[in-house]
Design a protein around this motif. Structure first.
Motif, PDB file in Angstrom:
ATOM      1  N   ALA A  20       0.857  -1.182   0.000  1.00  0.00           N
ATOM      2  CA  ALA A  20       0.000   0.000   0.000  1.00  0.00           C
ATOM      3  C   ALA A  20       0.894   1.233   0.000  1.00  0.00           C
ATOM      4  O   ALA A  20       1.996   1.209   0.548  1.00  0.00           O
ATOM      5  CB  ALA A  20      -0.909   0.002   1.222  1.00  0.00           C
ATOM      6  N   SER A  21       0.413   2.289  -0.619  1.00  0.00           N
ATOM      7  CA  SER A  21       1.115   3.569  -0.637  1.00  0.00           C
ATOM      8  C   SER A  21       0.391   4.526   0.290  1.00  0.00           C
ATOM      9  O   SER A  21      -0.822   4.731   0.156  1.00  0.00           O
ATOM     10  CB  SER A  21       1.134   4.133  -2.060  1.00  0.00           C
ATOM     11  OG  SER A  21       1.843   3.253  -2.913  1.00  0.00           O
ATOM     12  N   LEU A  22       1.131   5.086   1.241  1.00  0.00           N
ATOM     13  CA  LEU A  22       0.550   6.000   2.217  1.00  0.00           C
ATOM     14  C   LEU A  22       0.932   7.427   1.898  1.00  0.00           C
ATOM     15  O   LEU A  22       2.061   7.707   1.504  1.00  0.00           O
ATOM     16  CB  LEU A  22       1.066   5.660   3.630  1.00  0.00           C
ATOM     17  CG  LEU A  22       0.877   4.234   4.121  1.00  0.00           C
ATOM     18  CD1 LEU A  22       1.344   4.116   5.559  1.00  0.00           C
ATOM     19  CD2 LEU A  22      -0.570   3.796   3.986  1.00  0.00           C
ATOM     20  N   THR A  27      -0.936  10.725  10.923  1.00  0.00           N
ATOM     21  CA  THR A  27      -1.225   9.341  11.295  1.00  0.00           C
ATOM     22  C   THR A  27      -0.286   8.370  10.584  1.00  0.00           C
ATOM     23  O   THR A  27       0.221   7.428  11.190  1.00  0.00           O
ATOM     24  CB  THR A  27      -2.696   8.984  10.986  1.00  0.00           C
ATOM     25  OG1 THR A  27      -3.541   9.906  11.679  1.00  0.00           O
ATOM     26  CG2 THR A  27      -3.037   7.575  11.433  1.00  0.00           C
ATOM     27  N   SER A  28      -0.019   8.596   9.292  1.00  0.00           N
ATOM     28  CA  SER A  28       0.912   7.736   8.551  1.00  0.00           C
ATOM     29  C   SER A  28       2.294   7.769   9.191  1.00  0.00           C
ATOM     30  O   SER A  28       2.954   6.732   9.329  1.00  0.00           O
ATOM     31  CB  SER A  28       1.030   8.184   7.091  1.00  0.00           C
ATOM     32  OG  SER A  28      -0.183   8.015   6.424  1.00  0.00           O
ATOM     33  N   GLN A  29       2.720   8.962   9.597  1.00  0.00           N
ATOM     34  CA  GLN A  29       4.035   9.091  10.232  1.00  0.00           C
ATOM     35  C   GLN A  29       4.078   8.312  11.547  1.00  0.00           C
ATOM     36  O   GLN A  29       5.045   7.605  11.824  1.00  0.00           O
ATOM     37  CB  GLN A  29       4.373  10.562  10.469  1.00  0.00           C
ATOM     38  CG  GLN A  29       4.660  11.305   9.175  1.00  0.00           C
ATOM     39  CD  GLN A  29       4.846  12.801   9.391  1.00  0.00           C
ATOM     40  OE1 GLN A  29       4.975  13.276  10.513  1.00  0.00           O
ATOM     41  NE2 GLN A  29       4.860  13.541   8.298  1.00  0.00           N
ATOM     42  N   ALA A  30       3.016   8.426  12.354  1.00  0.00           N
ATOM     43  CA  ALA A  30       2.963   7.697  13.631  1.00  0.00           C
ATOM     44  C   ALA A  30       2.985   6.188  13.377  1.00  0.00           C
ATOM     45  O   ALA A  30       3.663   5.440  14.078  1.00  0.00           O
ATOM     46  CB  ALA A  30       1.716   8.098  14.414  1.00  0.00           C
ATOM     47  N   LEU A  31       2.245   5.745  12.361  1.00  0.00           N
ATOM     48  CA  LEU A  31       2.185   4.321  12.043  1.00  0.00           C
ATOM     49  C   LEU A  31       3.546   3.813  11.575  1.00  0.00           C
ATOM     50  O   LEU A  31       4.014   2.778  12.051  1.00  0.00           O
ATOM     51  CB  LEU A  31       1.129   4.063  10.965  1.00  0.00           C
ATOM     52  CG  LEU A  31       0.993   2.603  10.530  1.00  0.00           C
ATOM     53  CD1 LEU A  31       0.434   1.753  11.664  1.00  0.00           C
ATOM     54  CD2 LEU A  31       0.126   2.482   9.294  1.00  0.00           C
ATOM     55  N   VAL A  48     -10.955  -5.812   6.547  1.00  0.00           N
ATOM     56  CA  VAL A  48      -9.996  -6.426   7.456  1.00  0.00           C
ATOM     57  C   VAL A  48      -9.482  -5.300   8.335  1.00  0.00           C
ATOM     58  O   VAL A  48      -9.174  -4.206   7.843  1.00  0.00           O
ATOM     59  CB  VAL A  48      -8.820  -7.061   6.672  1.00  0.00           C
ATOM     60  CG1 VAL A  48      -7.734  -7.552   7.627  1.00  0.00           C
ATOM     61  CG2 VAL A  48      -9.323  -8.192   5.785  1.00  0.00           C
ATOM     62  N   TYR A  49      -9.417  -5.535   9.635  1.00  0.00           N
ATOM     63  CA  TYR A  49      -8.850  -4.525  10.524  1.00  0.00           C
ATOM     64  C   TYR A  49      -8.039  -5.219  11.602  1.00  0.00           C
ATOM     65  O   TYR A  49      -8.218  -6.405  11.864  1.00  0.00           O
ATOM     66  CB  TYR A  49      -9.925  -3.614  11.123  1.00  0.00           C
ATOM     67  CG  TYR A  49     -10.843  -4.287  12.113  1.00  0.00           C
ATOM     68  CD1 TYR A  49     -10.627  -4.162  13.482  1.00  0.00           C
ATOM     69  CD2 TYR A  49     -11.926  -5.048  11.685  1.00  0.00           C
ATOM     70  CE1 TYR A  49     -11.463  -4.777  14.397  1.00  0.00           C
ATOM     71  CE2 TYR A  49     -12.766  -5.675  12.590  1.00  0.00           C
ATOM     72  CZ  TYR A  49     -12.526  -5.535  13.942  1.00  0.00           C
ATOM     73  OH  TYR A  49     -13.345  -6.151  14.841  1.00  0.00           O
ATOM     74  N   PHE A  50      -7.104  -4.477  12.169  1.00  0.00           N
ATOM     75  CA  PHE A  50      -6.268  -5.056  13.228  1.00  0.00           C
ATOM     76  C   PHE A  50      -5.634  -3.953  14.045  1.00  0.00           C
ATOM     77  O   PHE A  50      -5.372  -2.854  13.560  1.00  0.00           O
ATOM     78  CB  PHE A  50      -5.202  -5.996  12.650  1.00  0.00           C
ATOM     79  CG  PHE A  50      -4.441  -5.428  11.492  1.00  0.00           C
ATOM     80  CD1 PHE A  50      -3.311  -4.655  11.690  1.00  0.00           C
ATOM     81  CD2 PHE A  50      -4.873  -5.667  10.196  1.00  0.00           C
ATOM     82  CE1 PHE A  50      -2.607  -4.130  10.627  1.00  0.00           C
ATOM     83  CE2 PHE A  50      -4.175  -5.138   9.116  1.00  0.00           C
ATOM     84  CZ  PHE A  50      -3.044  -4.369   9.334  1.00  0.00           C
ATOM     85  N   ASP A  51      -5.400  -4.287  15.309  1.00  0.00           N
ATOM     86  CA  ASP A  51      -4.808  -3.362  16.257  1.00  0.00           C
ATOM     87  C   ASP A  51      -3.370  -3.058  15.860  1.00  0.00           C
ATOM     88  O   ASP A  51      -2.646  -3.949  15.411  1.00  0.00           O
ATOM     89  CB  ASP A  51      -4.846  -3.974  17.657  1.00  0.00           C
ATOM     90  CG  ASP A  51      -4.283  -3.020  18.696  1.00  0.00           C
ATOM     91  OD1 ASP A  51      -4.807  -1.894  18.798  1.00  0.00           O
ATOM     92  OD2 ASP A  51      -3.314  -3.391  19.379  1.00  0.00           O
ATOM     93  N   THR A  52      -2.963  -1.797  16.042  1.00  0.00           N
ATOM     94  CA  THR A  52      -1.607  -1.382  15.684  1.00  0.00           C
ATOM     95  C   THR A  52      -0.779  -0.981  16.901  1.00  0.00           C
ATOM     96  O   THR A  52       0.427  -0.828  16.797  1.00  0.00           O
ATOM     97  CB  THR A  52      -1.650  -0.158  14.751  1.00  0.00           C
ATOM     98  OG1 THR A  52      -2.283   0.919  15.452  1.00  0.00           O
ATOM     99  CG2 THR A  52      -2.398  -0.468  13.464  1.00  0.00           C
ATOM    100  N   GLY A  53      -1.431  -0.758  18.041  1.00  0.00           N
ATOM    101  CA  GLY A  53      -0.717  -0.243  19.197  1.00  0.00           C
ATOM    102  C   GLY A  53      -0.378   1.229  19.065  1.00  0.00           C
ATOM    103  O   GLY A  53       0.274   1.808  19.929  1.00  0.00           O
ATOM    104  N   VAL A  54      -0.825   1.849  17.967  1.00  0.00           N
ATOM    105  CA  VAL A  54      -0.586   3.278  17.725  1.00  0.00           C
ATOM    106  C   VAL A  54      -1.845   4.032  18.113  1.00  0.00           C
ATOM    107  O   VAL A  54      -2.945   3.649  17.722  1.00  0.00           O
ATOM    108  CB  VAL A  54      -0.250   3.545  16.236  1.00  0.00           C
ATOM    109  CG1 VAL A  54      -0.125   5.032  15.952  1.00  0.00           C
ATOM    110  CG2 VAL A  54       1.022   2.805  15.837  1.00  0.00           C
ATOM    111  N   SER A  55      -1.685   5.084  18.898  1.00  0.00           N
ATOM    112  CA  SER A  55      -2.834   5.871  19.325  1.00  0.00           C
ATOM    113  C   SER A  55      -2.714   7.287  18.774  1.00  0.00           C
ATOM    114  O   SER A  55      -1.740   7.982  19.053  1.00  0.00           O
ATOM    115  CB  SER A  55      -2.894   5.888  20.852  1.00  0.00           C
ATOM    116  OG  SER A  55      -4.097   6.478  21.267  1.00  0.00           O
ATOM    117  N   VAL A  56      -3.676   7.679  17.935  1.00  0.00           N
ATOM    118  CA  VAL A  56      -3.689   9.018  17.345  1.00  0.00           C
ATOM    119  C   VAL A  56      -5.107   9.591  17.418  1.00  0.00           C
ATOM    120  O   VAL A  56      -6.062   8.858  17.628  1.00  0.00           O
ATOM    121  CB  VAL A  56      -3.225   9.011  15.864  1.00  0.00           C
ATOM    122  CG1 VAL A  56      -1.764   8.585  15.737  1.00  0.00           C
ATOM    123  CG2 VAL A  56      -4.116   8.131  15.018  1.00  0.00           C
TER     124      VAL A  56
END
Length: 130
Positions: A20-22, A27-31, A48-56
Motif C-alpha cells: 500500500a502507498s501512504l 497518522t501515517s508518520q505515527a504508524l 480487514v482490521y487489526f490493532d496497531t498499538g498506535v494511538s492518534v
C-alpha cells in the motif's frame, strides 16, 4: 529532513500479501514509526482490521464512507482498517467504516486480495525497502 510524498508498506498474512502507498499525514508518520508490527486480523463484512498499538486523534479529513482499497486508520480502536467491499452497516455497495477514520492512502493493486485474510490470522505490517 524532507519526507517522501508517499511511503510504501507491505501487509502480509499466512496466505498472501499486498503493498500500500501512504500519503504523508500525521497518522501515517505515527504508524510508520511503529513498524514493523505484528497483529491479529479481524474481519467485518468485507473489511480487514487489526490493532496497531498506535494511538492518534481523528484528523479533520476523517471519513466514514471510502473507496474499496482505502488504507484507513480507525482512531477509536487504534486499528488499521482495510475495506475492500461492503461492511454490515453499508448502504448498497459502499465501504462504510464503523466510524470516521483517518485516510492514509491506497492499496496497490487489487484490494479483493484481502478476501483471503481469515479472522484471527496473524498479520504483519512492515516498510517496503527501496
Amino acid at each position: 529532513m524532507k519526507t517522501p510524498p508517499s511511503l510504501q508498506i507491505r501487509i502480509s498474512w499466512p496466505s498472501g500479501h499486498l503493498t500500500a502507498s501512504l500519503d504523508d499525514t500525521p497518522t501515517s508518520q505515527a504508524l510508520t514509526k511503529a513498524l514493523p508490527l505484528v497483529s491479529t486480523a479481524r474481519t467485518w463484512g468485507k473489511e480487514v482490521y487489526f490493532d496497531t498499538g498506535v494511538s492518534v486523534s481523528r484528523e479533520t479529513g476523517a471519513r466514514e464512507v471510502v473507496e474499496p482499497g482505502t488504507v484507513a486508520f480507525w482512531a477509536d480502536g487504534d486499528a488499521l482498517a482495510l475495506p475492500y467491499g461492503p461492511t454490515p452497516i453499508s448502504q448498497g455497495d459502499e465501504c462504510r467504516l464503523a466510524s470516521p477514520c483517518n485516510v492514509l492512502g491506497r492499496i496497490d493493486g487489487d484490494p479483493a486480495l484481502l478476501a483471503a485474510v481469515r479472522d484471527g490470522a496473524p498479520v504483519r505490517v512492515e516498510p517496503v525497502d527501496d
